[in-house]
Design a protein around this motif. Structure first.
Motif, PDB file in Angstrom:
ATOM      1  N   TYR B  36       0.843  -1.184   0.000  1.00  0.00           N
ATOM      2  CA  TYR B  36       0.000   0.000   0.000  1.00  0.00           C
ATOM      3  C   TYR B  36       0.884   1.242   0.000  1.00  0.00           C
ATOM      4  O   TYR B  36       2.029   1.225   0.457  1.00  0.00           O
ATOM      5  CB  TYR B  36      -0.885   0.038   1.255  1.00  0.00           C
ATOM      6  CG  TYR B  36      -1.896  -1.077   1.368  1.00  0.00           C
ATOM      7  CD1 TYR B  36      -1.553  -2.292   1.954  1.00  0.00           C
ATOM      8  CD2 TYR B  36      -3.198  -0.904   0.924  1.00  0.00           C
ATOM      9  CE1 TYR B  36      -2.477  -3.309   2.082  1.00  0.00           C
ATOM     10  CE2 TYR B  36      -4.132  -1.924   1.050  1.00  0.00           C
ATOM     11  CZ  TYR B  36      -3.762  -3.119   1.629  1.00  0.00           C
ATOM     12  OH  TYR B  36      -4.687  -4.137   1.760  1.00  0.00           O
ATOM     13  N   GLN B  38       0.626   5.391   1.164  1.00  0.00           N
ATOM     14  CA  GLN B  38      -0.168   6.341   1.929  1.00  0.00           C
ATOM     15  C   GLN B  38       0.480   7.713   1.878  1.00  0.00           C
ATOM     16  O   GLN B  38       1.588   7.905   2.393  1.00  0.00           O
ATOM     17  CB  GLN B  38      -0.322   5.892   3.389  1.00  0.00           C
ATOM     18  CG  GLN B  38      -1.261   6.756   4.194  1.00  0.00           C
ATOM     19  CD  GLN B  38      -1.431   6.294   5.632  1.00  0.00           C
ATOM     20  OE1 GLN B  38      -0.531   5.692   6.210  1.00  0.00           O
ATOM     21  NE2 GLN B  38      -2.592   6.556   6.220  1.00  0.00           N
ATOM     22  N   PHE B  39      -0.217   8.670   1.277  1.00  0.00           N
ATOM     23  CA  PHE B  39       0.245  10.044   1.268  1.00  0.00           C
ATOM     24  C   PHE B  39      -0.171  10.702   2.567  1.00  0.00           C
ATOM     25  O   PHE B  39      -1.097  10.231   3.248  1.00  0.00           O
ATOM     26  CB  PHE B  39      -0.325  10.785   0.057  1.00  0.00           C
ATOM     27  CG  PHE B  39       0.270  10.341  -1.244  1.00  0.00           C
ATOM     28  CD1 PHE B  39      -0.456   9.579  -2.137  1.00  0.00           C
ATOM     29  CD2 PHE B  39       1.580  10.678  -1.577  1.00  0.00           C
ATOM     30  CE1 PHE B  39       0.096   9.155  -3.337  1.00  0.00           C
ATOM     31  CE2 PHE B  39       2.141  10.273  -2.773  1.00  0.00           C
ATOM     32  CZ  PHE B  39       1.394   9.506  -3.651  1.00  0.00           C
ATOM     33  N   GLN B  42      -3.788  10.995   4.234  1.00  0.00           N
ATOM     34  CA  GLN B  42      -4.692  10.306   3.322  1.00  0.00           C
ATOM     35  C   GLN B  42      -4.794   8.831   3.684  1.00  0.00           C
ATOM     36  O   GLN B  42      -4.129   8.354   4.595  1.00  0.00           O
ATOM     37  CB  GLN B  42      -4.221  10.473   1.877  1.00  0.00           C
ATOM     38  CG  GLN B  42      -4.305  11.910   1.387  1.00  0.00           C
ATOM     39  CD  GLN B  42      -4.107  12.010  -0.111  1.00  0.00           C
ATOM     40  OE1 GLN B  42      -4.338  11.058  -0.850  1.00  0.00           O
ATOM     41  NE2 GLN B  42      -3.695  13.174  -0.568  1.00  0.00           N
ATOM     42  N   LEU B  44      -4.927   4.586   2.845  1.00  0.00           N
ATOM     43  CA  LEU B  44      -4.045   3.623   2.201  1.00  0.00           C
ATOM     44  C   LEU B  44      -4.615   3.246   0.840  1.00  0.00           C
ATOM     45  O   LEU B  44      -5.804   2.926   0.720  1.00  0.00           O
ATOM     46  CB  LEU B  44      -3.927   2.345   3.044  1.00  0.00           C
ATOM     47  CG  LEU B  44      -3.012   2.388   4.259  1.00  0.00           C
ATOM     48  CD1 LEU B  44      -3.611   3.215   5.377  1.00  0.00           C
ATOM     49  CD2 LEU B  44      -2.709   0.987   4.743  1.00  0.00           C
ATOM     50  N   PHE B  91       4.653   7.145   2.138  1.00  0.00           N
ATOM     51  CA  PHE B  91       4.773   6.126   3.170  1.00  0.00           C
ATOM     52  C   PHE B  91       4.288   4.818   2.551  1.00  0.00           C
ATOM     53  O   PHE B  91       3.159   4.736   2.064  1.00  0.00           O
ATOM     54  CB  PHE B  91       3.914   6.520   4.378  1.00  0.00           C
ATOM     55  CG  PHE B  91       4.190   5.738   5.631  1.00  0.00           C
ATOM     56  CD1 PHE B  91       3.242   4.876   6.155  1.00  0.00           C
ATOM     57  CD2 PHE B  91       5.388   5.880   6.297  1.00  0.00           C
ATOM     58  CE1 PHE B  91       3.488   4.161   7.317  1.00  0.00           C
ATOM     59  CE2 PHE B  91       5.646   5.170   7.467  1.00  0.00           C
ATOM     60  CZ  PHE B  91       4.692   4.307   7.969  1.00  0.00           C
ATOM     61  N   ILE B  93       3.445   0.835   2.954  1.00  0.00           N
ATOM     62  CA  ILE B  93       3.083  -0.150   3.977  1.00  0.00           C
ATOM     63  C   ILE B  93       2.813  -1.491   3.317  1.00  0.00           C
ATOM     64  O   ILE B  93       2.125  -1.559   2.289  1.00  0.00           O
ATOM     65  CB  ILE B  93       1.806   0.279   4.741  1.00  0.00           C
ATOM     66  CG1 ILE B  93       1.984   1.661   5.363  1.00  0.00           C
ATOM     67  CG2 ILE B  93       1.440  -0.740   5.810  1.00  0.00           C
ATOM     68  CD1 ILE B  93       0.711   2.202   6.013  1.00  0.00           C
ATOM     69  N   PHE B 108      -0.165  -6.055   9.304  1.00  0.00           N
ATOM     70  CA  PHE B 108       0.525  -4.949   8.662  1.00  0.00           C
ATOM     71  C   PHE B 108       1.930  -4.752   9.211  1.00  0.00           C
ATOM     72  O   PHE B 108       2.171  -4.932  10.407  1.00  0.00           O
ATOM     73  CB  PHE B 108      -0.268  -3.657   8.855  1.00  0.00           C
ATOM     74  CG  PHE B 108      -1.484  -3.570   7.980  1.00  0.00           C
ATOM     75  CD1 PHE B 108      -2.670  -4.181   8.345  1.00  0.00           C
ATOM     76  CD2 PHE B 108      -1.435  -2.888   6.773  1.00  0.00           C
ATOM     77  CE1 PHE B 108      -3.785  -4.116   7.533  1.00  0.00           C
ATOM     78  CE2 PHE B 108      -2.553  -2.812   5.951  1.00  0.00           C
ATOM     79  CZ  PHE B 108      -3.724  -3.429   6.331  1.00  0.00           C
ATOM     80  N   GLY B 109       2.814  -4.351   8.314  1.00  0.00           N
ATOM     81  CA  GLY B 109       4.134  -3.931   8.732  1.00  0.00           C
ATOM     82  C   GLY B 109       4.072  -2.506   9.255  1.00  0.00           C
ATOM     83  O   GLY B 109       3.061  -1.821   9.116  1.00  0.00           O
ATOM     84  N   PRO B 110       5.164  -2.039   9.839  1.00  0.00           N
ATOM     85  CA  PRO B 110       5.188  -0.696  10.438  1.00  0.00           C
ATOM     86  C   PRO B 110       5.358   0.424   9.425  1.00  0.00           C
ATOM     87  O   PRO B 110       5.290   1.595   9.794  1.00  0.00           O
ATOM     88  CB  PRO B 110       6.389  -0.760  11.383  1.00  0.00           C
ATOM     89  CG  PRO B 110       7.289  -1.770  10.767  1.00  0.00           C
ATOM     90  CD  PRO B 110       6.399  -2.782  10.115  1.00  0.00           C
ATOM     91  N   ARG B 113       9.060   5.045   5.298  1.00  0.00           N
ATOM     92  CA  ARG B 113       8.909   6.407   4.771  1.00  0.00           C
ATOM     93  C   ARG B 113      10.012   6.660   3.752  1.00  0.00           C
ATOM     94  O   ARG B 113      11.192   6.611   4.090  1.00  0.00           O
ATOM     95  CB  ARG B 113       9.001   7.442   5.878  1.00  0.00           C
ATOM     96  CG  ARG B 113       8.852   8.877   5.366  1.00  0.00           C
ATOM     97  CD  ARG B 113       8.781   9.888   6.498  1.00  0.00           C
ATOM     98  NE  ARG B 113       7.648   9.628   7.374  1.00  0.00           N
ATOM     99  CZ  ARG B 113       6.403   9.937   7.082  1.00  0.00           C
ATOM    100  NH1 ARG B 113       6.108  10.499   5.918  1.00  0.00           N
ATOM    101  NH2 ARG B 113       5.431   9.681   7.935  1.00  0.00           N
TER     102      ARG B 113
END
Lengths: 115, 117
Positions: B36, B38-39, B42, B44, B91, B93, B108-110, B113
């Motif tokens: 995924y 992720q801005f 915003q 995912l 970001f 993920i 999910f992973g952490p 960035r």
């Protein structure tokens, strides 16, 4: 295509009070899963609660519960006895039962908890 | 619960270089992994789905030649951002799922960035 809508960009609740986050979705499928995820400032996605569409009983996990209205395609999250640690982004998500498992997320609701 | 790790947690690179991000399932075998993007502020957005040993399935609008995904083992998937540009800063993920289609748990992973200068 399925869509997930969270109409509340931001919400605020007083510590120890109850708050409800809204989520609606659109789908033509009859069998699917719905989820609420929490994303704290660390950005780690944490599963809060999930609901299987064929189950009429609303899911509950400790202080978190959902109000699942299948006909209305509504899936709200209620947080009781809000705690400071509940402050985070909350995402509602949809997943088809027959799919590979990819999640469709709403835009999220930022929850603030006031001491 | 099951643990998914990502490495690196953050990376800064120059425009035009390539960056590889690793996603590992630490205590289970991940038949399917998801990437995924992720801005800031915003949601995912799914980029691609990968199954171990086969080619990834990319979402519409995601350039497969730019975002190379490899899922060579049941515990490791990699995302390589090739010829990175500032607009790729985001970001990233990953998530991993074990078992059959009816197993609906994703871990999910952490996140990673990425900043492209």
């Amino acid at each position: 295509a399925q869509t997930v809508t969270q109409s509340q960009p931001e919400m605020s609740v007083q510590e120890a009070e109850t708050v409800t986050l809204s989520c609606t979705y659109d789908t033509s499928e009859s069998d699917y899963y719905l989820f609420w995820y929490k994303q704290p400032p660390s950005r780690q996605m944490i599963l809060v609660i999930r609901q299987e569409a064929y189950k009429q009983q609303n899911a509950t996990e400790n202080r978190f519960s959902v109000n699942f209205q299948k006909a209305a395609k509504s899936f709200s999250l209620k947080i009781s006895d809000s705690q400071l640690g509940d402050a985070a982004m909350y995402f509602c998500a949809y997943r088809s039962r027959g799919s590979q498992g990819n999640l469709i997320f709403g835009k999220g609701t930022k929850l603030s908890v006031k001491p | 619960g099951a643990v998914v790790s990502q490495h690196p947690s953050w990376v800064i690179c120059k425009s035009g270089t390539s960056v590889k991000i690793e996603c590992r399932s630490l205590d289970f075998q991940a038949t399917t992994m998801f990437w995924y993007r992720q801005f800031p502020k915003q949601s995912l957005m799914l980029m691609a789905t990968s199954n171990e040993g086969s080619k990834a399935t990319y979402e519409q609008g995601v350039e497969k030649d730019k975002f190379l995904i490899n899922h060579a083992s049941l515990t490791l998937s990699t995302l390589t951002v090739t010829s990175a540009h500032p607009e790729d800063s985001s970001f990233y993920i990953c998530s991993a799922r074990e078992g059959s289609v009816n197993n609906n748990e994703q871990f999910f992973g952490p996140g990673t960035r990425l900043t492209v200068l």
